[in-house]
Design a protein around this motif. Structure first.
Motif, mmCIF file in Angstrom:
data_model
loop_
_atom_site.group_PDB
_atom_site.id
_atom_site.type_symbol
_atom_site.label_atom_id
_atom_site.label_comp_id
_atom_site.label_asym_id
_atom_site.label_seq_id
_atom_site.Cartn_x
_atom_site.Cartn_y
_atom_site.Cartn_z
ATOM 1 N N HIS A 293 0.822 -1.212 0.000
ATOM 2 C CA HIS A 293 0.000 0.000 0.000
ATOM 3 C C HIS A 293 0.853 1.258 0.000
ATOM 4 O O HIS A 293 0.555 2.226 -0.694
ATOM 5 C CB HIS A 293 -0.917 0.005 1.221
ATOM 6 C CG HIS A 293 -1.682 1.278 1.396
ATOM 7 N ND1 HIS A 293 -1.313 2.249 2.303
ATOM 8 C CD2 HIS A 293 -2.785 1.745 0.781
ATOM 9 C CE1 HIS A 293 -2.158 3.259 2.238
ATOM 10 N NE2 HIS A 293 -3.067 2.984 1.327
ATOM 11 N N GLU A 294 1.926 1.246 0.774
ATOM 12 C CA GLU A 294 2.697 2.469 0.982
ATOM 13 C C GLU A 294 3.775 2.707 -0.071
ATOM 14 O O GLU A 294 3.960 3.846 -0.511
ATOM 15 C CB GLU A 294 3.373 2.437 2.363
ATOM 16 C CG GLU A 294 2.420 2.361 3.542
ATOM 17 C CD GLU A 294 1.652 3.650 3.769
ATOM 18 O OE1 GLU A 294 1.960 4.666 3.116
ATOM 19 O OE2 GLU A 294 0.733 3.633 4.613
ATOM 20 N N ALA A 295 4.543 1.676 -0.465
ATOM 21 C CA ALA A 295 5.800 1.988 -1.147
ATOM 22 C C ALA A 295 6.214 1.043 -2.276
ATOM 23 O O ALA A 295 7.119 1.393 -3.033
ATOM 24 C CB ALA A 295 6.940 2.028 -0.109
ATOM 25 N N GLU A 296 5.621 -0.128 -2.396
ATOM 26 C CA GLU A 296 6.106 -1.068 -3.405
ATOM 27 C C GLU A 296 5.430 -0.852 -4.754
ATOM 28 O O GLU A 296 4.256 -0.513 -4.832
ATOM 29 C CB GLU A 296 5.871 -2.512 -2.950
ATOM 30 C CG GLU A 296 6.830 -2.959 -1.879
ATOM 31 C CD GLU A 296 6.644 -4.409 -1.490
ATOM 32 O OE1 GLU A 296 7.614 -5.004 -0.985
ATOM 33 O OE2 GLU A 296 5.537 -4.943 -1.663
ATOM 34 N N GLU A 297 6.188 -1.085 -5.812
ATOM 35 C CA GLU A 297 5.640 -1.102 -7.169
ATOM 36 C C GLU A 297 5.064 -2.498 -7.413
ATOM 37 O O GLU A 297 5.720 -3.501 -7.148
ATOM 38 C CB GLU A 297 6.727 -0.757 -8.181
ATOM 39 C CG GLU A 297 7.279 0.651 -7.989
ATOM 40 C CD GLU A 297 8.633 0.864 -8.652
ATOM 41 O OE1 GLU A 297 8.768 0.528 -9.844
ATOM 42 O OE2 GLU A 297 9.550 1.339 -7.960
ATOM 43 N N HIS A 341 1.127 -6.677 16.216
ATOM 44 C CA HIS A 341 0.454 -5.525 15.603
ATOM 45 C C HIS A 341 1.285 -4.259 15.782
ATOM 46 O O HIS A 341 1.474 -3.486 14.833
ATOM 47 C CB HIS A 341 -0.931 -5.359 16.227
ATOM 48 C CG HIS A 341 -1.731 -4.251 15.639
ATOM 49 N ND1 HIS A 341 -1.681 -2.961 16.112
ATOM 50 C CD2 HIS A 341 -2.604 -4.224 14.606
ATOM 51 C CE1 HIS A 341 -2.491 -2.190 15.406
ATOM 52 N NE2 HIS A 341 -3.069 -2.934 14.490
ATOM 53 N N GLY A 342 1.802 -4.051 16.979
ATOM 54 C CA GLY A 342 2.619 -2.864 17.228
ATOM 55 C C GLY A 342 3.901 -2.861 16.412
ATOM 56 O O GLY A 342 4.312 -1.813 15.888
ATOM 57 N N ALA A 343 4.536 -4.022 16.292
ATOM 58 C CA ALA A 343 5.771 -4.098 15.504
ATOM 59 C C ALA A 343 5.510 -3.763 14.047
ATOM 60 O O ALA A 343 6.299 -3.056 13.397
ATOM 61 C CB ALA A 343 6.371 -5.500 15.631
ATOM 62 N N LEU A 349 5.531 2.816 9.416
ATOM 63 C CA LEU A 349 6.086 4.173 9.391
ATOM 64 C C LEU A 349 7.305 4.246 8.485
ATOM 65 O O LEU A 349 7.490 5.213 7.739
ATOM 66 C CB LEU A 349 6.444 4.609 10.812
ATOM 67 C CG LEU A 349 5.280 4.742 11.800
ATOM 68 C CD1 LEU A 349 5.806 5.119 13.178
ATOM 69 C CD2 LEU A 349 4.272 5.776 11.305
ATOM 70 N N ALA A 350 8.154 3.210 8.529
ATOM 71 C CA ALA A 350 9.328 3.181 7.656
ATOM 72 C C ALA A 350 8.912 3.087 6.199
ATOM 73 O O ALA A 350 9.508 3.736 5.324
ATOM 74 C CB ALA A 350 10.224 2.001 8.035
ATOM 75 N N ALA A 351 7.883 2.284 5.920
ATOM 76 C CA ALA A 351 7.402 2.162 4.543
ATOM 77 C C ALA A 351 6.815 3.476 4.057
ATOM 78 O O ALA A 351 7.032 3.891 2.914
ATOM 79 C CB ALA A 351 6.356 1.049 4.463
ATOM 80 N N ARG A 352 6.108 4.142 4.930
ATOM 81 C CA ARG A 352 5.510 5.432 4.551
ATOM 82 C C ARG A 352 6.598 6.466 4.269
ATOM 83 O O ARG A 352 6.494 7.260 3.329
ATOM 84 C CB ARG A 352 4.590 5.902 5.676
ATOM 85 C CG ARG A 352 3.734 7.096 5.346
ATOM 86 C CD ARG A 352 2.662 7.267 6.409
ATOM 87 N NE ARG A 352 1.703 6.161 6.386
ATOM 88 C CZ ARG A 352 0.856 5.884 7.378
ATOM 89 N NH1 ARG A 352 0.852 6.618 8.479
ATOM 90 N NH2 ARG A 352 0.007 4.882 7.261
ATOM 91 N N ALA A 353 7.661 6.439 5.065
ATOM 92 C CA ALA A 353 8.757 7.391 4.856
ATOM 93 C C ALA A 353 9.487 7.121 3.547
ATOM 94 O O ALA A 353 10.053 8.040 2.942
ATOM 95 C CB ALA A 353 9.732 7.313 6.027
#
Length: 365
Positions: A293-297, A341-343, A349-353
């Motif tokens: 969803h965040e970062a992969e093609e 879930h927390g991990a 967050l790293a993927a979003r960045a």
């Protein structure tokens, strides 16, 4: 009109793909996230080298430079470092044979762009294309998985244009609809639009949703949980022997909370698909997870073809259900599920960045 064929298992896929590679005359374009210099990778590379196509190219993600056999090369065991050297030699051998090879999204010095991978799996041989989840390595071929063969000039040309955009270091979102097939290319930056489309499809379900994924996570879990609350039967088919235990623990907790019907497979399964009301099937490279969803093609197909869907139910879903572990298998404590879930939320967050990371392709060196 496109002809669609479901190929279940790596050997069924590769037997069909190898024949198409050998018959290609104009173009042979091959793309994978994982392409390793082990027995499977060498077999695929040999087929590419021997193909008579005038234009032979390979795109492999930089992931294959740092991870082989599901383990990090840096600091790895001697056999892992040896396989990394064999992978490098394999691609240099292909280049000597006249095949062009490029690497997608090389890592930045601190690997802050690690989540921004090109996750696509694709073969185009003239007017035939293969999409799905199978990478080219021994361990990927050993996992349960499938590919879809698409025969049709329009679909092949669309996917070739996507390949060329990636080759040029300029991936872009695009889609094509032909009959009962819609092809969607995700560029890793605007994937949220795809999630909105999936969420709308799930919201329209009236009877049943079957999800097959080893790595299903947010934000795809929310519309599925909402569907379950309004009475739609949501079935999650996922492996207990997951190569990512933290995701498995998250999924065990999610299924309990959201009241999904959980079907645990005893062996690692790399299947990825969502079947809605037995009438619409989403397949491709996307795991329906936060990284996709965040970062992969990614490449995704939305299939409305009733013949292929019936084949998918008979040859993928029903056998998986028959092999599922007894109900109650794999239970975990609520705290363990919440820790997982927390991990994963931190990893999100790293993927979003990484979403805004530069996308490029460079020659294999």
């Amino acid at each position: 009109m496109n002809e669609l064929e479901l190929l279940v298992g790596s050997e069924a896929f590769w037997g069909r793909a190898a024949a198409d590679c050998a018959a290609a005359r104009r173009r042979l374009l091959v793309q994978a996230m994982t392409f390793e210099g082990d027995a499977v990778g060498q077999r695929v590379a040999a087929a590419i080298a021997a193909a008579p196509a005038a234009d032979r190219r390979v795109l492999v993600d930089a992931y294959s430079k740092v991870v082989v056999s599901d383990r990090w090369v840096a600091g790895g065991a001697p056999e892992i470092r040896a396989e990394a050297r064999a992978t490098d030699a394999m691609f240099h051998g292909l280049m000597k044979d006249g095949v062009e090879v490029r690497v997608t999204n090389p890592f930045t010095p601190l690997m802050t762009n690690y989540p921004a991978r090109n996750h696509k799996k694709l073969i185009i041989a003239d007017d035939v294309a293969f999409i799905g989840g199978i990478n080219f390595s021994d361990h990927n071929f050993a996992w349960r998985d499938f590919m879809v063969r698409i025969q049709g000039a329009g679909a092949a040309d669309f996917l070739a244009a996507d390949f060329h955009a990636t080759w040029a270091g300029a991936p872009r979102p695009a889609s094509l609809r032909e009959g009962g097939l819609t092809l969607i290319s995700l560029d890793g930056r605007s994937n949220g639009t795809f999630f909105d489309e999936v969420a709308a499809m799930i919201a329209g379900a009236t009877r049943e949703i079957v999800v097959m994924s080893a790595y299903l996570t947010f934000p795809f879990d929310a519309p599925l949980a909402a569907a379950a609350r309004r009475g739609v039967a949501v079935r999650l088919i996922t492996p207990l022997a997951n190569n990512k235990p933290v995701v498995r623990d998250y999924l065990l907790g999610l299924a309990a909370r959201a009241r999904f019907e959980l079907c645990l497979l005893p062996e690692m399964s790399h299947f990825k698909g969502i079947l809605i009301d037995g009438e619409r099937l989403l397949v491709g490279s996307c795991n329906f997870d936060f990284v996709g969803h965040e970062a992969e093609e990614e490449l995704v197909a939305v299939i409305d073809d009733p013949t292929l869907i019936a084949d998918f139910i008979a040859r993928v879903i029903e056998p998986a259900m028959a092999e599922a572990l007894p109900a109650g298998s794999g239970k975990i404590s609520r705290p363990r599920g919440l820790i997982a879930h927390g991990a994963l939320k931190l990893a999100q967050l790293a993927a979003r960045a990484a979403k805004g990371s530069r996308r490029t392709a460079v020659a294999w060196r």
